[in-house]
Design a protein around this motif. Structure first.
Motif, PDB file in Angstrom:
ATOM      1  N   ASN A  34      37.616  25.658  65.309  1.00 33.57           N
ATOM      2  CA  ASN A  34      37.209  26.113  63.985  1.00 33.57           C
ATOM      3  C   ASN A  34      38.424  26.633  63.245  1.00 33.57           C
ATOM      4  O   ASN A  34      39.318  27.231  63.841  1.00 33.57           O
ATOM      5  N   SER A  35      38.459  26.416  61.956  1.00 37.00           N
ATOM      6  CA  SER A  35      39.559  26.956  61.158  1.00 37.00           C
ATOM      7  C   SER A  35      39.380  28.459  60.996  1.00 37.00           C
ATOM      8  O   SER A  35      38.259  28.962  60.903  1.00 37.00           O
ATOM      9  N   LYS A  36      40.497  29.169  60.961  1.00 29.93           N
ATOM     10  CA  LYS A  36      40.489  30.620  60.829  1.00 29.93           C
ATOM     11  C   LYS A  36      41.415  31.028  59.689  1.00 29.93           C
ATOM     12  O   LYS A  36      42.437  30.383  59.449  1.00 29.93           O
ATOM     13  N   PRO A  37      41.083  32.098  58.990  1.00 30.65           N
ATOM     14  CA  PRO A  37      41.967  32.542  57.904  1.00 30.65           C
ATOM     15  C   PRO A  37      43.225  33.204  58.439  1.00 30.65           C
ATOM     16  O   PRO A  37      43.208  33.848  59.489  1.00 30.65           O
ATOM     17  N   VAL A  38      44.306  33.033  57.725  1.00 29.65           N
ATOM     18  CA  VAL A  38      45.574  33.702  58.024  1.00 29.65           C
ATOM     19  C   VAL A  38      45.857  34.652  56.865  1.00 29.65           C
ATOM     20  O   VAL A  38      45.815  34.256  55.693  1.00 29.65           O
ATOM     21  N   PHE A  39      46.132  35.902  57.192  1.00 39.45           N
ATOM     22  CA  PHE A  39      46.304  36.924  56.162  1.00 39.45           C
ATOM     23  C   PHE A  39      47.744  36.975  55.674  1.00 39.45           C
ATOM     24  O   PHE A  39      48.687  36.758  56.439  1.00 39.45           O
ATOM     25  N   LEU A  40      47.882  37.271  54.399  1.00 40.62           N
ATOM     26  CA  LEU A  40      49.190  37.447  53.783  1.00 40.62           C
ATOM     27  C   LEU A  40      49.395  38.934  53.523  1.00 40.62           C
ATOM     28  O   LEU A  40      48.507  39.603  52.977  1.00 40.62           O
ATOM     29  N   PHE A  41      50.556  39.460  53.928  1.00 38.09           N
ATOM     30  CA  PHE A  41      50.835  40.890  53.826  1.00 38.09           C
ATOM     31  C   PHE A  41      51.995  41.125  52.853  1.00 38.09           C
ATOM     32  O   PHE A  41      52.919  40.307  52.756  1.00 38.09           O
ATOM     33  N   ASP A  42      51.939  42.262  52.172  1.00 39.69           N
ATOM     34  CA  ASP A  42      53.052  42.637  51.301  1.00 39.69           C
ATOM     35  C   ASP A  42      54.122  43.354  52.113  1.00 39.69           C
ATOM     36  O   ASP A  42      54.037  43.463  53.345  1.00 39.69           O
ATOM     37  N   GLU A  43      55.149  43.851  51.414  1.00 41.79           N
ATOM     38  CA  GLU A  43      56.269  44.471  52.122  1.00 41.79           C
ATOM     39  C   GLU A  43      55.880  45.764  52.811  1.00 41.79           C
ATOM     40  O   GLU A  43      56.598  46.250  53.693  1.00 41.79           O
ATOM     41  N   HIS A  44      54.740  46.346  52.457  1.00 47.40           N
ATOM     42  CA  HIS A  44      54.272  47.582  53.086  1.00 47.40           C
ATOM     43  C   HIS A  44      53.289  47.320  54.226  1.00 47.40           C
ATOM     44  O   HIS A  44      52.719  48.262  54.778  1.00 47.40           O
ATOM     45  N   GLY A  45      53.073  46.047  54.570  1.00 47.69           N
ATOM     46  CA  GLY A  45      52.150  45.719  55.646  1.00 47.69           C
ATOM     47  C   GLY A  45      50.693  45.781  55.246  1.00 47.69           C
ATOM     48  O   GLY A  45      49.819  45.864  56.107  1.00 47.69           O
ATOM     49  N   VAL A  46      50.399  45.688  53.953  1.00 53.53           N
ATOM     50  CA  VAL A  46      49.024  45.740  53.457  1.00 53.53           C
ATOM     51  C   VAL A  46      48.572  44.318  53.128  1.00 53.53           C
ATOM     52  O   VAL A  46      49.266  43.600  52.391  1.00 53.53           O
ATOM     53  N   PRO A  47      47.442  43.874  53.661  1.00 56.88           N
ATOM     54  CA  PRO A  47      46.969  42.513  53.362  1.00 56.88           C
ATOM     55  C   PRO A  47      46.515  42.403  51.908  1.00 56.88           C
ATOM     56  O   PRO A  47      45.851  43.296  51.384  1.00 56.88           O
ATOM     57  N   TYR A  48      46.883  41.314  51.252  1.00 58.07           N
ATOM     58  CA  TYR A  48      46.484  41.124  49.867  1.00 58.07           C
ATOM     59  C   TYR A  48      45.781  39.791  49.621  1.00 58.07           C
ATOM     60  O   TYR A  48      45.185  39.584  48.566  1.00 58.07           O
ATOM     61  N   ASP A  49      45.835  38.869  50.598  1.00 63.15           N
ATOM     62  CA  ASP A  49      45.155  37.592  50.419  1.00 63.15           C
ATOM     63  C   ASP A  49      45.055  36.891  51.775  1.00 63.15           C
ATOM     64  O   ASP A  49      45.619  37.351  52.773  1.00 63.15           O
ATOM     65  N   PHE A  50      44.325  35.772  51.802  1.00 58.25           N
ATOM     66  CA  PHE A  50      44.212  34.993  53.023  1.00 58.25           C
ATOM     67  C   PHE A  50      44.214  33.517  52.670  1.00 58.25           C
ATOM     68  O   PHE A  50      43.830  33.105  51.579  1.00 58.25           O
ATOM     69  N   VAL A  51      44.682  32.726  53.618  1.00 62.11           N
ATOM     70  CA  VAL A  51      44.691  31.276  53.480  1.00 62.11           C
ATOM     71  C   VAL A  51      44.113  30.674  54.750  1.00 62.11           C
ATOM     72  O   VAL A  51      44.145  31.291  55.816  1.00 62.11           O
ATOM     73  N   THR A  52      43.570  29.487  54.636  1.00 60.23           N
ATOM     74  CA  THR A  52      42.998  28.804  55.791  1.00 60.23           C
ATOM     75  C   THR A  52      44.089  28.047  56.527  1.00 60.23           C
ATOM     76  O   THR A  52      44.937  27.405  55.920  1.00 60.23           O
ATOM     77  N   CYS A  53      44.055  28.140  57.854  1.00 60.51           N
ATOM     78  CA  CYS A  53      45.081  27.506  58.673  1.00 60.51           C
ATOM     79  C   CYS A  53      44.412  26.816  59.864  1.00 60.51           C
ATOM     80  O   CYS A  53      43.459  27.344  60.439  1.00 60.51           O
TER      81      CYS A  53
ATOM     82  N   TYR B  68      40.838  43.588  57.876  1.00 68.84           N
ATOM     83  CA  TYR B  68      41.755  43.015  56.893  1.00 68.84           C
ATOM     84  C   TYR B  68      40.991  42.214  55.837  1.00 68.84           C
ATOM     85  O   TYR B  68      41.329  42.255  54.650  1.00 68.84           O
ATOM     86  N   THR B  69      39.969  41.488  56.265  1.00 66.73           N
ATOM     87  CA  THR B  69      39.139  40.759  55.298  1.00 66.73           C
ATOM     88  C   THR B  69      38.459  41.728  54.345  1.00 66.73           C
ATOM     89  O   THR B  69      38.425  41.506  53.118  1.00 66.73           O
ATOM     90  N   TRP B  70      37.917  42.797  54.895  1.00 67.58           N
ATOM     91  CA  TRP B  70      37.265  43.818  54.065  1.00 67.58           C
ATOM     92  C   TRP B  70      38.255  44.419  53.072  1.00 67.58           C
ATOM     93  O   TRP B  70      37.922  44.618  51.896  1.00 67.58           O
ATOM     94  N   PHE B  71      39.465  44.693  53.531  1.00 71.07           N
ATOM     95  CA  PHE B  71      40.459  45.324  52.668  1.00 71.07           C
ATOM     96  C   PHE B  71      40.861  44.387  51.520  1.00 71.07           C
ATOM     97  O   PHE B  71      41.025  44.825  50.379  1.00 71.07           O
ATOM     98  N   VAL B  72      41.027  43.096  51.811  1.00 77.68           N
ATOM     99  CA  VAL B  72      41.356  42.135  50.756  1.00 77.68           C
ATOM    100  C   VAL B  72      40.223  42.052  49.743  1.00 77.68           C
ATOM    101  O   VAL B  72      40.451  42.041  48.522  1.00 77.68           O
ATOM    102  N   LEU B  73      38.972  41.981  50.232  1.00 80.57           N
ATOM    103  CA  LEU B  73      37.829  41.910  49.326  1.00 80.57           C
ATOM    104  C   LEU B  73      37.690  43.183  48.512  1.00 80.57           C
ATOM    105  O   LEU B  73      37.257  43.148  47.347  1.00 80.57           O
ATOM    106  N   LYS B  74      38.038  44.319  49.098  1.00 72.73           N
ATOM    107  CA  LYS B  74      37.984  45.590  48.368  1.00 72.73           C
ATOM    108  C   LYS B  74      38.946  45.563  47.189  1.00 72.73           C
ATOM    109  O   LYS B  74      38.617  46.058  46.093  1.00 72.73           O
ATOM    110  N   GLN B  75      40.104  44.975  47.391  1.00 75.10           N
ATOM    111  CA  GLN B  75      41.072  44.884  46.305  1.00 75.10           C
ATOM    112  C   GLN B  75      40.645  43.870  45.251  1.00 75.10           C
ATOM    113  O   GLN B  75      40.857  44.082  44.057  1.00 75.10           O
TER     114      GLN B  75
END
Length: 1055
Positions: free
Chosen positions: A657-676, A903-910
């Motif tokens: 199954n495909s799983k999302p890969v999270f993208l992090f900023d310079e502070h280590g905070v997730p801001y988006d995800f992509v499918t990989c 991390y998914t929750w945090f991205v959706l919160k933003q």
């Protein structure tokens, strides 16, 4: 270190959606937290695991020594359940001894008397309490009736287990409906349903319990059982409490209304009248008579064999039972994370004028409720007299932020007369909406040790700079002139495996797998070994790693870094073009890796890209050139493809199954995800690691058949597999579930016709994974009479273990020691028999095992001496190690899954809202289950009793029509607001948003515009199974409740 995607393809099938089976060795594990610990907390952080607070708790050893009730009494107890109010009285009896708030970890006897008379007689109550402050309504007087029956005594449990009248099992709870629990009995293909809080008898998720099965006449029909005429469509989902009530009433069992969340919903409670027999002359035979009949046919057999025979004779029946004793309490009882219901307590204080006069005074006889973040656990009662001083002070000051603080609690008691367990708070983490407190809570809840390594373990490490000792050069095979390379994630620092390939005359290849020789540094019974065994596994977070071994070892002297001489355990195979192993060699070596490739680098080589040595590629070491590396990677890729095809022809199962890969900023905070998705280079490495693990399992199990650590994967859960088969059959798909190979072939044929529908392929894989059971480590000595149970279902091999990741898994170190002992035994045997070394070396580790040599006096002596030298554990010790490693591996998986959700929750919160497409997986009158392919998750959308929404369920065609009501509903009843089920926008807002997005991103790529990717649907919306519908995801909870990811219909309307 292998990436999560490259290695976990097998683990996805091994684990499915299951929980642990083996029980862990009890130890006290606590993380080093950055949050503030509660004052006066005496949480001992010991590595020796001798903390009495984490010892096994035996409920069955009560001092009363009550005898086991007979079947009639048990049925009467089950049927005489009483309704009860949601919370016990706010004040205990005046004679209850009060305790100081300072000792945080008090005795388990702390509140045994608090609720001894706390279940109010429902006949004395005019109405049931509400949800907020009314939960805390003080009820004068209490009932002497017990909610739960007493647990059996230890003697009664032992006798029942010996006679086969009861079974020992692991207790698991349905996360969607806590009233449903399941018990898995070893050797039984179908789990046992434990329905209702009374039948669960105070057991919680992860407990080891003893259960007694209900009479066969009370077993309901197996869901998903394939028959010619289906009585009920698969997609329906009527209210579970109604279905459950009807089924139990049909079987002659009285039902307690409103028991499901600990709240009584009825205006007037009704006491159960007692159980009806429910067995008529035309009823199915009783369970005991079936067991007896089966034994007469099969002769002398175990209770498990008898039960399996009954299940095979009645495949349409779902076995049910009840918990009669808790023999081993789960460690999770000591670390339940949740939020305090401060608002409910304040509402209770303000609801009574007498209490409102002094709202800041707290009585020691009162309590506050704790809402666990995990829905599988019941609500907890925390008495004020055991509250930590800091929390008590904040309650007195009515601090509104206290309710947003994540806390951890420990269950200390759950009496027979209490609907909820009594707990005490052990830790305070911080705000639930922040990333760091949540991560700390996840680690704490799963008992992951994040503290520094002990000084004793660090003294066992070699000094740097380190070089290979000359004595090791003399006794090992030198492979430093071989083109050896590593393929790992680009960010990997612990490199524990490397590959090599050589072309041999006649079209043969010699493939080498070289694994870091960690057992050379981690000697048995040293401080470093104790530390590694205690941690058991490395835990990988997205931006952080909690290592099993100190970094000096895992990332330096033990890691197979390029250009450095390193100690290794090597397996060399001679393979023909068909992938058959012609010969092999196993031994300790010295290697020097020529380069560190990432998966992307290896994939570029496989794809034939010409500029492989440019644009930031890694440096080469030694005399090798890029043409050597390119040739090796291409040859390894071709050989791995051959091995993979052969493995699937032999019956292996692969679910991806495909799983999302999270993208992090310079502070280590997730801001988006992509499918990989996984690449061919991932499969390249995986195939050779599997072959190495299977080879190691074969060698050690033959050399040490009573003390080898292997890994087995049992067959899937029969009930869930039949549900999957019924699902496919209903929708015109042929599925053969007779074996893993047939299941794989069936899925390939089905998905072959769905090449243009990758989402549906993911859905099928999700359904196929759910029946899979948990793979586990085990000691061969425990199953010496059941060799057939050693096998691995998903891989379709008889022997398997873990050998290839000793830098991050303790079981691999154990396997390395057994291999080293087998090699040492070969040398000792050769000396005793005065044979050639090469001839002697092949007797225990070669492709043909010399059984006569192993059973000879000289062979037995050699194997025994070598086992003692290299620390091969006994059967008893290895059994404990296997159970503990199973528990730690499962905990690491839970941490990873929880962090993914966080991390998914945090991205959706933003993002606030996230429109996306979803596929309907299940459909009914109350809710639908949708699959969001972009995140690889399932979510439910409830649409019954929604104000302003009409949901018409057409059962004949399994169709749902959702429309908007333009007038307010009439009649009585509680209706939830529409925003809970529908995210409603006007067409004008959509157009304005599109124009605004286009004007902002007019110079950017189309991917930058997200608002027009998913268009909202319009009323009326017609939905059928597998329909694609627009939904909006949003973050739920944080400061005001447990974290979750909510889904709503994405709709457009002018009104």
């Amino acid at each position: 270190m292998k990436s999560a995607s490259s290695e976990q393809s097998v683990e996805r099938i091994e684990n499915g959606h299951k929980k642990k089976r083996n029980r862990p060795q009890k130890q006290n594990r606590r993380s080093k937290q950055s949050s503030v610990p509660i004052e006066d907390a005496h949480v001992e952080e010991s590595l020796d695991g001798r903390d009495s607070s984490r010892s096994k708790a035996k409920d069955s050893t009560s001092s009363s020594k009550q005898q086991r009730p007979n079947t009639d009494e048990l049925e009467a107890m089950r049927a005489s359940n009483v309704a009860f109010n949601s919370m016990p009285p706010m004040r205990a009896e005046s004679g209850y001894p009060r305790r100081s708030a300072s000792p945080l970890l008090s005795s388990p006897e702390v509140s045994k008397q608090l609720l001894s008379k706390s279940c109010p007689d429902p006949r004395a109550c005019e109405q049931s309490p509400g949800m907020n402050g009314e939960l805390f309504q003080q009820i004068e007087g209490s009932s002497q009736r017990k909610i739960f029956s007493s647990h059996w005594s230890l003697d009664a449990v032992t006798e029942a287990l010996e006679k086969g009248e009861a079974f020992k099992a692991l207790f698991r709870v349905n996360a969607h409906n806590r009233n449903e629990a399941y018990c898995k009995i070893d050797g039984v293909p179908t789990d046992i349903l434990i329905n209702g809080n009374v039948c669960q008898s105070r057991a919680v998720e992860g407990d080891t319990v003893v259960i007694k099965l209900d009479p066969l006449s009370l077993w309901p029909k197996m869901k998903g059982f394939v028959t010619e005429s289906a009585a009920k469509p698969e997609g329906t989902n009527s209210p579970p409490e109604k279905d459950d009530k009807k089924a139990r009433q049909k079987n002659g069992i009285d039902v307690v209304e409103g028991f499901e969340d600990g709240f009584s919903k009825n205006k007037s409670s009704v006491i159960g009248k007692g159980a009806k027999n429910g067995v008529t002359p035309s009823s199915p035979p009783s369970l005991d008579s079936c067991l007896g009949s089966f034994c007469e046919q099969k002769g002398n057999c175990s209770a498990v064999d008898k039960l399996c025979g009954i299940l095979s004779s009645f495949p349409h029946k779902r076995p049910t039972g009840q918990v009669v004793a808790v023999v081993e309490k789960s460690l999770v009882r000591d670390s339940i994370v949740g939020l305090l219901d401060v608002k409910g307590w304040i509402h209770y204080k303000e609801s009574d004028p007498k209490r409102c006069k002094s709202p800041l005074s707290l009585s020691d006889d009162e309590y506050v409720q704790l809402m666990p973040a995990d829905p599988r656990f019941p609500k907890l009662i925390v008495p004020f007299h055991v509250l930590p001083g800091s929390i008590r002070a904040r309650l007195e000051n009515l601090d509104p932020n206290l309710e947003a603080e994540l806390v951890a609690a420990q269950i200390v008691d759950w009496g027979e007369g209490s609907p909820f367990p009594v707990a005490q708070i052990t830790h305070l983490f911080g705000r639930g909406s922040e990333l760091e407190p949540q991560i700390n809570a996840i680690l704490y809840q799963n008992s992951v040790c994040d503290s520094d390594f002990s000084p004793g373990s660090l003294t066992s490490l070699p000094r740097v700079p380190w070089e290979v000792p000359e004595e090791e050069v003399q006794r090992r095979k030198d492979l430093r002139d071989l083109c050896v390379l590593t393929i790992d994630p680009s960010t990997a620092t612990d490199l524990d495996d490397a590959l090599s390939v050589q072309s041999l005359p006649g079209g043969f290849f010699r493939v080498g797998v070289h694994i870091a020789d960690v057992s050379y540094f981690v000697l048995p019974e040293t401080a470093l070994d104790t530390e590694a065994r205690f941690r058991s596994t490395s835990v990988y977070l997205m931006q952080r790693k909690i290592s099993m071994l100190p970094p000096l070892l895992s990332e330096n002297v033990g890691s197979l870094s390029p250009g450095a001489d390193r100690l290794a355990f090597s397996i060399l195979w001679d393979l023909n073009r068909e992938g058959d192993v012609i010969d092999r060699w196993i031994g300790r070596t010295i290697i020097r890796s020529c380069c560190k490739l990432s998966y992307d680098h290896a994939q570029d080589i496989i794809d034939g890209k010409s500029d492989v040595a440019e644009n930031g590629w890694p440096a080469l070491h030694g005399s090798f050139k890029w043409c050597d590396v390119t040739r090796s990677v291409k040859q390894l890729s071709e050989i791995s493809t051959t091995l993979r095809q052969k493995r699937f022809r032999n019956g292996a199962l692969q679910l991806e199954n495909s799983k999302p890969v999270f993208l992090f900023d310079e502070h280590g905070v997730p801001y988006d995800f992509v499918t990989c998705s996984r690449k061919g280079s991932n499969f390249l490495v995986e195939e050779f690691m599997l072959l190495a693990n299977m080879t190691a399992a074969e060698v050690i199990s033959q050399a040490y058949p009573a003390s080898s650590l292997l890994r087995r994967h049992p067959e899937p859960n029969t009930r869930k597999l039949k549900e999957f088969e019924g699902f496919c059959s209903k929708h015109g798909m042929d599925l053969d579930i007779s074996s893993s190979g047939q299941l794989q072939d069936s899925l390939e044929k089905i998905t072959g016709n769905l090449k243009d529908d990758s989402v549906f392929v993911d859905i099928l894989n999700n359904y196929a994974i759910k029946p899979m059971q948990l793979a586990s480590y085990f000691c061969t000595g425990n199953l010496k009479d059941s060799v057939a149970e050693w096998g691995h279902y998903a891989l379709a091999v008889p022997l398997y273990t873990h050998f290839t990741s000793p830098l991050r898994r303790y079981p691999d170190i154990v396997v390395h020691r057994a291999l080293a002992a087998a090699l040492e035994a070969e040398e000792l045997y050769s000396k005793q028999k005065q044979t050639a070394i090469d001839e002697g070396r092949s007797c225990f580790t070669g492709i043909h095992f010399n059984k006569d040599a192993a059973e000879s006096i000289e062979g037995k002596e050699a194997l025994s001496v070598a086992a003692l030298k290299h620390g091969v554990p006994s059967t008893e010790i290895l059994s404990d190690v296997a159970a503990y490693c199973n528990e730690r591996k499962l905990a690491a998986r839970k941490v990873r899954d929880a962090c993914d959700k966080l991390y998914t929750w945090f991205v959706l919160k933003q993002k606030e809202i996230f429109p996306c497409e979803a596929r309907v997986m299940n459909l009914g009158s109350r809710f639908m289950t949708v699959y969001i392919s972009k995140l690889g998750i399932e979510r439910r959308i409830y649409y019954d009793q929604i104000e302003g929404l009409c949901a018409d369920w057409l059962e004949a065609t399994s169709t749902l029509i959702v429309d908007k009501l333009y007038s307010k509903r009439g009649g009585r009843g509680f209706f939830k607001p529409m925003k809970e089920a529908v995210y409603l926008v006007s067409p004008c807002e959509v157009c304005v948003a599109k124009c605004s997005a286009l004007s902002v991103h007019d110079t950017e790529s189309p991917e930058a515009v997200s608002i027009d990717e998913v268009a909202p649907a319009v009323f009326p919306l017609t939905i059928q199974l597998f329909s694609t519908i627009p939904v909006v995801l949003h973050a739920v909870g944080g400061d005001d409740g447990p974290l979750d990811i909510g889904a709503r219909l994405y709709m457009s309307s002018y009104y």
